[in-house]
Motif scaffolding. Sequence first.
Motif, PDB file in Angstrom:
ATOM      1  N   ASP A 137       0.802  -1.188   0.027  1.00 51.40           N
ATOM      2  CA  ASP A 137       0.021   0.070   0.153  1.00 51.40           C
ATOM      3  C   ASP A 137       0.877   1.339   0.035  1.00 51.40           C
ATOM      4  OD1 ASP A 137      -2.464  -1.375  -0.130  1.00 51.40           O
ATOM      5  OD2 ASP A 137      -2.804  -1.063   2.126  1.00 51.40           O
ATOM      6  N   ASN A 138       1.829   1.352   0.857  1.00 47.34           N
ATOM      7  CA  ASN A 138       2.870   2.360   1.000  1.00 47.34           C
ATOM      8  C   ASN A 138       3.608   2.680  -0.495  1.00 47.34           C
ATOM      9  OD1 ASN A 138       1.683   3.228   3.588  1.00 47.34           O
ATOM     10  ND2 ASN A 138       3.292   1.321   4.271  1.00 47.34           N
ATOM     11  N   ILE A 139       4.036   1.596  -0.969  1.00 47.61           N
ATOM     12  CA  ILE A 139       4.780   1.520  -2.206  1.00 47.61           C
ATOM     13  C   ILE A 139       3.908   2.153  -3.574  1.00 47.61           C
ATOM     14  CG2 ILE A 139       5.978   0.290  -4.192  1.00 47.61           C
ATOM     15  CD1 ILE A 139       6.951  -1.581  -1.841  1.00 47.61           C
ATOM     16  N   THR A 140       2.651   1.945  -3.283  1.00 45.43           N
ATOM     17  CA  THR A 140       1.657   2.412  -4.280  1.00 45.43           C
ATOM     18  C   THR A 140       1.850   3.848  -4.775  1.00 45.43           C
ATOM     19  OG1 THR A 140       0.227   0.412  -3.932  1.00 45.43           O
ATOM     20  CG2 THR A 140      -0.670   2.483  -5.123  1.00 45.43           C
ATOM     21  N   SER A 342      -3.440 -15.026  13.431  1.00 45.68           N
ATOM     22  CA  SER A 342      -4.342 -16.151  12.869  1.00 45.68           C
ATOM     23  C   SER A 342      -5.212 -15.537  11.801  1.00 45.68           C
ATOM     24  CB  SER A 342      -5.282 -16.910  14.022  1.00 45.68           C
ATOM     25  OG  SER A 342      -6.026 -15.929  14.454  1.00 45.68           O
ATOM     26  N   ASP A 343      -5.708 -14.355  11.884  1.00 42.67           N
ATOM     27  CA  ASP A 343      -6.939 -13.976  10.753  1.00 42.67           C
ATOM     28  C   ASP A 343      -6.114 -13.236   9.641  1.00 42.67           C
ATOM     29  OD1 ASP A 343      -8.813 -14.934  12.158  1.00 42.67           O
ATOM     30  OD2 ASP A 343      -9.214 -13.500  13.479  1.00 42.67           O
ATOM     31  N   ARG A 344      -4.658 -13.227   9.390  1.00 42.46           N
ATOM     32  CA  ARG A 344      -4.225 -12.495   8.177  1.00 42.46           C
ATOM     33  C   ARG A 344      -4.524 -13.082   7.061  1.00 42.46           C
ATOM     34  NH1 ARG A 344       1.947 -12.748   7.500  1.00 42.46           N
ATOM     35  NH2 ARG A 344       1.863 -11.524   9.536  1.00 42.46           N
ATOM     36  N   PRO A 345      -4.978 -12.426   5.998  1.00 47.15           N
ATOM     37  CA  PRO A 345      -5.567 -12.647   4.917  1.00 47.15           C
ATOM     38  C   PRO A 345      -4.333 -13.310   3.774  1.00 47.15           C
ATOM     39  CG  PRO A 345      -5.435 -10.210   4.897  1.00 47.15           C
ATOM     40  CD  PRO A 345      -5.274 -10.866   6.377  1.00 47.15           C
ATOM     41  N   GLU A 346      -4.658 -14.180   3.008  1.00 46.70           N
ATOM     42  CA  GLU A 346      -3.419 -14.880   2.253  1.00 46.70           C
ATOM     43  C   GLU A 346      -2.884 -13.515   1.496  1.00 46.70           C
ATOM     44  OE1 GLU A 346      -6.656 -17.726   2.883  1.00 46.70           O
ATOM     45  OE2 GLU A 346      -6.623 -15.555   2.104  1.00 46.70           O
ATOM     46  N   LYS A 347      -1.432 -13.829   1.313  1.00 49.24           N
ATOM     47  CA  LYS A 347      -0.592 -12.643   0.882  1.00 49.24           C
ATOM     48  C   LYS A 347      -1.077 -12.162  -0.527  1.00 49.24           C
ATOM     49  CE  LYS A 347       3.141 -13.256   3.744  1.00 49.24           C
ATOM     50  NZ  LYS A 347       4.541 -13.240   3.990  1.00 49.24           N
ATOM     51  N   SER A 348      -1.830 -13.076  -1.159  1.00 50.09           N
ATOM     52  CA  SER A 348      -2.423 -12.611  -2.613  1.00 50.09           C
ATOM     53  C   SER A 348      -3.218 -11.258  -2.385  1.00 50.09           C
ATOM     54  CB  SER A 348      -2.979 -13.865  -3.326  1.00 50.09           C
ATOM     55  OG  SER A 348      -4.189 -14.128  -2.603  1.00 50.09           O
ATOM     56  N   ASP A 349      -3.723 -11.297  -1.271  1.00 48.37           N
ATOM     57  CA  ASP A 349      -4.798 -10.239  -0.871  1.00 48.37           C
ATOM     58  C   ASP A 349      -4.196  -8.871  -1.053  1.00 48.37           C
ATOM     59  OD1 ASP A 349      -6.772 -11.855   1.792  1.00 48.37           O
ATOM     60  OD2 ASP A 349      -6.743 -12.018  -0.454  1.00 48.37           O
ATOM     61  N   GLY A 350      -2.905  -8.834  -0.467  1.00 51.00           N
ATOM     62  CA  GLY A 350      -2.050  -7.547  -0.690  1.00 51.00           C
ATOM     63  C   GLY A 350      -1.522  -7.098  -2.095  1.00 51.00           C
ATOM     64  N   SER A 351      -1.909  -8.326  -3.139  1.00 51.69           N
ATOM     65  CA  SER A 351      -1.399  -8.225  -4.322  1.00 51.69           C
ATOM     66  C   SER A 351      -0.111  -8.361  -4.758  1.00 51.69           C
ATOM     67  CB  SER A 351      -1.973  -6.990  -5.085  1.00 51.69           C
ATOM     68  OG  SER A 351      -1.479  -6.934  -6.312  1.00 51.69           O
ATOM     69  N   ASP A 352       0.226  -9.590  -5.269  1.00 52.99           N
ATOM     70  CA  ASP A 352       1.458  -9.703  -5.917  1.00 52.99           C
ATOM     71  C   ASP A 352       1.521  -9.371  -7.572  1.00 52.99           C
ATOM     72  OD1 ASP A 352       2.520 -12.446  -4.204  1.00 52.99           O
ATOM     73  OD2 ASP A 352       2.156 -10.700  -3.508  1.00 52.99           O
ATOM     74  N   LYS A 353       0.432  -8.667  -7.578  1.00 50.27           N
ATOM     75  CA  LYS A 353       0.392  -8.327  -9.045  1.00 50.27           C
ATOM     76  C   LYS A 353       0.537  -7.087  -9.665  1.00 50.27           C
ATOM     77  CE  LYS A 353      -1.739 -12.427  -9.663  1.00 50.27           C
ATOM     78  NZ  LYS A 353      -1.181 -13.422 -10.071  1.00 50.27           N
ATOM     79  N   SER A 354       0.832  -6.802 -10.569  1.00 49.81           N
ATOM     80  CA  SER A 354       1.180  -5.302 -10.974  1.00 49.81           C
ATOM     81  C   SER A 354       0.614  -5.002 -12.324  1.00 49.81           C
ATOM     82  CB  SER A 354       2.687  -5.123 -10.967  1.00 49.81           C
ATOM     83  OG  SER A 354       3.190  -5.984 -11.925  1.00 49.81           O
ATOM     84  N   ASP A 355       1.250  -3.555 -12.691  1.00 53.72           N
ATOM     85  CA  ASP A 355       0.700  -3.150 -14.164  1.00 53.72           C
ATOM     86  C   ASP A 355       1.960  -2.240 -14.438  1.00 53.72           C
ATOM     87  OD1 ASP A 355      -0.370  -0.291 -13.954  1.00 53.72           O
ATOM     88  OD2 ASP A 355      -1.081  -1.406 -12.153  1.00 53.72           O
ATOM     89  N   GLY A 356       1.591  -1.561 -15.066  1.00 58.16           N
ATOM     90  CA  GLY A 356       2.359  -0.784 -15.879  1.00 58.16           C
ATOM     91  C   GLY A 356       2.942   0.020 -16.765  1.00 58.16           C
TER      92      GLY A 356
END
Length: 361
Positions: A137-140, A342-356
């Motif tokens: 989020d901060n890198i965005t 325990s309730d952390r969402p899977e890391k894909s929730d933070g997005s390993d995706k990009s665009d650009g």
Amino acid sequence: MEGIYFPGLGISLPNVPTGFKLFGFEIKFYGLIIAIGFVLALKIAMSQGKKTGLTEENYIDYFLWMIIPTILGARIYYILFNLKEYVGEGISFGESLRRMIDIRNGGLAIYGGIIAGVLVSWIYTKKKKIYLPQFADNITYGILIGQIMGRWGNFFNREVFGSYTGSFFRMGIPIDYYKAHGSFNYLQSTGVINDTMLKNTELINDQECITVVPSFLLEGLWNLGILIFLFWYRKRKKFDGELSMIYILGYGVGRFLIEGNRTDSLMVGPLKVSQVVAVLCIVTALAVLIRNYLKLKAGHALPCHRPVSAPAKTSGQNTDSKEVDKSDRSVKSDSSAGSAKSDRPEKSDGSDKSDGSDRSN
């Protein structure tokens, strides 16, 4: 010949050089602007990181990790989808290698740079035990600053433009500029400068100009709109990774629409590469956002680090509980910044995706 004009807006810039010489070495504005973009991106990421419980060192380290990979990723991406400019009949191995290395005249694709940056982010956060969605989020903010700056590098290079237009926001570029720089025949043969442009030239300041859609400017303004929205929304976000997903979705939509009008797009068969990637980004971001919104609606609590006005003292990656908006977190923070139990969402929730981007693309 060195001018850039916006006759419909009454803007005339008769002398816009592509760079300057320092101690006999030519420095291109394109490269200089990209470098400034990196610095600004780091500054804003550091600032937002401090407000959400991470440290400046986290982002300084990350940027040192990612500078070379992202430039390489952006360049390799561009070359792969534009091989004929670098490899072909009449181009020696030495000349081919020289062209591939020389990025001062452009040729960096934003998508390639961000893909590389995401991979580095994933490796870095795994190694440092930082929660990727919070970090992303901060890198965005920094990514958007870099993209906005990069598009002005395209302005100085007279690239990233769309098809012919006679509208009030048309951009006029003298044909003699491309002829003097030895690129006119290539741009004409590849369709970047097409017959429609040449049949509808306009005489501006006694120079024959093509008048085209300033795609670089449209994308820069679109990105600025996304950046302003994220700054407004950051204290309202509902889960870590939401801001990065909104960026990916918003940028994908804008890039898809703007790319449709460009004449200098990277192609794969009949398809524009950037539009294909934009669709993938839109679908991925929507899927992650909808999934997490449904989780919240069903009563699941997701980690959410919102910015606070004054950060508490930190040690390394540790964060005081005052840094975190407790009402939006399902668990207390442990010693690692932003890490949840325990309730952390899977890391894909933070997005390993990009665009650009094109030349930047």
